[in-house]
Design an enzyme around this catalytic site. Structure first.
Site, mmCIF file in Angstrom:
data_model
loop_
_atom_site.group_PDB
_atom_site.id
_atom_site.type_symbol
_atom_site.label_atom_id
_atom_site.label_comp_id
_atom_site.label_asym_id
_atom_site.label_seq_id
_atom_site.Cartn_x
_atom_site.Cartn_y
_atom_site.Cartn_z
ATOM 1 N N LYS A 184 4.800 5.829 1.420
ATOM 2 C CA LYS A 184 4.121 7.378 1.457
ATOM 3 C C LYS A 184 5.089 7.977 2.477
ATOM 4 O O LYS A 184 5.152 7.704 3.513
ATOM 5 C CB LYS A 184 2.667 7.184 1.700
ATOM 6 N N SER A 242 -4.427 11.164 -2.121
ATOM 7 C CA SER A 242 -3.127 12.027 -1.880
ATOM 8 C C SER A 242 -2.074 11.067 -2.075
ATOM 9 O O SER A 242 -0.640 11.411 -2.181
ATOM 10 C CB SER A 242 -3.112 12.484 -0.320
ATOM 11 N N SER A 298 -7.609 8.213 -0.278
ATOM 12 C CA SER A 298 -6.374 8.473 -0.705
ATOM 13 C C SER A 298 -5.472 7.292 -1.021
ATOM 14 O O SER A 298 -4.526 7.378 -1.637
ATOM 15 C CB SER A 298 -5.710 9.313 0.313
HETATM 16 N N1 GLN Z 1 -9.398 13.813 -0.865
HETATM 17 C C1 GLN Z 1 -9.294 13.529 0.571
HETATM 18 C C2 GLN Z 1 -9.304 14.691 1.129
HETATM 19 O O1 GLN Z 1 -8.637 15.735 0.723
HETATM 20 C C3 GLN Z 1 -8.798 12.410 0.697
HETATM 21 C C4 GLN Z 1 -7.498 12.345 1.611
HETATM 22 C C5 GLN Z 1 -7.043 11.093 2.135
HETATM 23 O O2 GLN Z 1 -7.560 10.438 1.988
HETATM 24 N N2 GLN Z 1 -5.916 11.322 2.982
HETATM 25 O O3 GLN Z 1 -9.473 14.857 2.256
#
Ligand code: GLN
Length: 485
Positions: A75, A152, A176
């Site tokens: 990532k 994400s 994410s």
């Molecule tokens: N959907 C969550 C957010 O937008 C998770 C993001 C993440 O785990 N990086 O904060």
């Protein structure tokens, strides 16, 4: 197709000289060339360096370690020496930030001989649940390219599901890793907070961020976790709690394992196919000798609201460093220092990052910190207590990963709250700091993967991997591949 191998299959093939690391790397490159024009999982390709590295590994010829010669994707928030690391944000993309060092996790994987082949797409600074807030555009779901891959870590999950790599790394602050793994039909592990090092991974919310693997099998999750887990002197929040042998935990035996099904995670209006798949998964484990009981985690409804106070608060602080002074986006002819900051940050950050900076600044400001930030910290403790109490009665907890299978691109673009609600089953574990994983447990009528979430006690990744492995061996969901390219 060599790139379809799991880590353990690839390792066997390398050891018995059925293929070389170079062939494996070239197979992944070929697959990226065939499908990534459609998927957009990769934002940087490091192919020449990867092939050169593979040749070195082949020449050396030792395939003693399970990750030696195995290609992986990372990532785009993990710093990697000499490789662009942008968090998929214009604030770092414009001048293409290239870190002078490897994050601890990448360093540990490379020390085992794993081969980095590129960077994957993410929501900007990991803020989102669909990879739509990336400055490089959305990543598409390999099972249905009109849908999101989740977020994400959408690029990593799509890359694994489409066999563009053997495994990938993601980060999980509020789901994410688990949610994109669920949407793409692969396995993803959120580790206990402090189990894996965050050193060199761009922070979103420092008290919630964790890093972990996305893989094609549960055994592979265990292999990668083994290589990356443990105390890191460069990250003071990592723990010296001993790292067990995770592969040894994969006995296939769940006799006597106590499973809890929390009633708060089976809510009115949830997708019937998702609910059915998760309840059936519990029955599968029951047939294997586990016991299943209904439990309650009473503060569950506060998890997502609490997360969306604490996460933006920490975001507002972590994003302060992107001021355009030392690295990243710059602007010409500023009128003064304030004008410089304002223009750098207005031009550099996208709308979701700005929204969170504003929410977080508000929640932390003098007049409101008690009402919002401190209150949320207290609720966080209540949520953690729910889990502490539940884990006196049961060993693992099952739930869906997401209320629905993957949604279509653009479905939530104009509705940030709808996007936040995608995390509804994924924020409680974050508040409690416990490990949780996602494993495929079915498909919808539209042939979209459904994910099963398995949660465990703090530091007890071994037990959730054991349960997931037994489940995986008893089912065939993980063997299905998307019809792509
Ligand atoms: N959907 C969550 C957010 O937008 C998770 C993001 C993440 O785990 N990086 O904060």
């Amino acid at each position: 197709m060599l790139s379809a191998f799991t880590i353990s299959q690839a390792h066997e093939a390398l050891k018995s000289k059925k293929c070389s690391s170079e062939e494996l790397v070239r197979a992944c490159i070929g697959r990226v060339e065939a499908v990534d024009g459609t998927l957009n999982a990769l934002v940087f390709k490091n192919f020449d360096a990867a092939v050169a590295k593979a040749k070195e590994v082949d020449k050396d010829g030792r395939f003693d370690l399970p990750l030696r010669g195995i290609p992986f994707l990372t990532k785009d928030v993990y710093c990697e020496e000499g490789v662009p690391t942008t968090a998929c944000s214009n604030v770092l993309r414009h001048k293409e930030y290239r870190p002078p060092f490897d994050s601890t996790t990448i360093r540990r994987l490379k020390a085992q001989g794993a081969i980095s082949i590129g960077k994957t797409n993410t929501d900007e600074f990991t803020m989102g649940a669909s990879t739509e807030t990336s400055c490089y555009g959305v990543t598409r779901n390999p099972w249905d390219t009109s849908r999101v891959a989740g977020g994400s870590s959408g690029g990593s999950a799509a890359g694994v599901a489409a066999d563009e790599c053997i495994f990938a790394l993601g980060t999980d602050t509020g789901g994410s890793i688990r949610q994109p793994a669920g949407f793409c039909g692969v396995a993803g592990l959120r580790t206990t907070y402090g189990r894996t090092s965050r050193y060199g991974v761009m922070s979103m919310a420092s008290s919630l961020d964790t890093i972990g693997p996305i893989c094609k099998s549960i055994e592979d999750l265990a292999i990668v976790l083994q290589a990356i887990a443990g105390k890191d002197p460069l990250d003071g929040t990592t723990s010296a709690v001993p790292v067990p042998d995770y592969r040894a935990a994969l006995t296939g035996d769940v006799k006597g394992l106590r499973i809890g099904l929390p009633k708060e995670y089976f809510i009115d209006g949830m997708n019937a196919e998702v609910e059915g798949a998760v309840r059936t998964a519990a029955t599968v484990l029951e047939h294997l000798g586990a016991t299943v009981t209904d439990i309650s985690l009473p503060h569950t409804k506060y998890a997502t609201p609490t997360y969306y106070i604490l996460c933006p608060s920490e975001v507002s602080s972590n994003m302060a460093r992107y001021d355009g002074v030392r690295y990243g986006h710059t602007v010409e002819k500023p009128k003064n220092l304030l004008d410089y900051y304002q223009r750098v940050r207005s031009e550099g950050f996208g709308p979701e990052v700005k929204r969170r900076i504003m929410i977080g600044t508000y929640a932390l400001s003098a007049g409101y910190a008690d009402a919002y930030y401190r209150q949320a910290q207290k609720v966080r403790t209540l949520i953690k207590r729910d889990f502490d109490e539940a884990f006196q009665e049961v060993d693992i907890i099952l739930s869906p990963v997401s209320p629905t299978p993957a949604f279509t691109v653009g479905a939530h673009t104009d509705d940030p709250v709808a996007m936040y609600l995608e995390d509804v089953f994924l924020d409680g574990q974050v508040m409690a700091g416990i490990p949780a994983l996602s494993v495929p447990c079915g498909f919808s009528k539209e042939n979209l993967p459904i994910g099963l979430q398995i949660m465990g006690r703090q530091w007890d990744e071994g037990t959730i991997l054991r349960a997931a492995y037994a489940y995986e061996q008893a089912t065939e969901w993980h063997t299905r591949k998307p019809a792509l390219g």
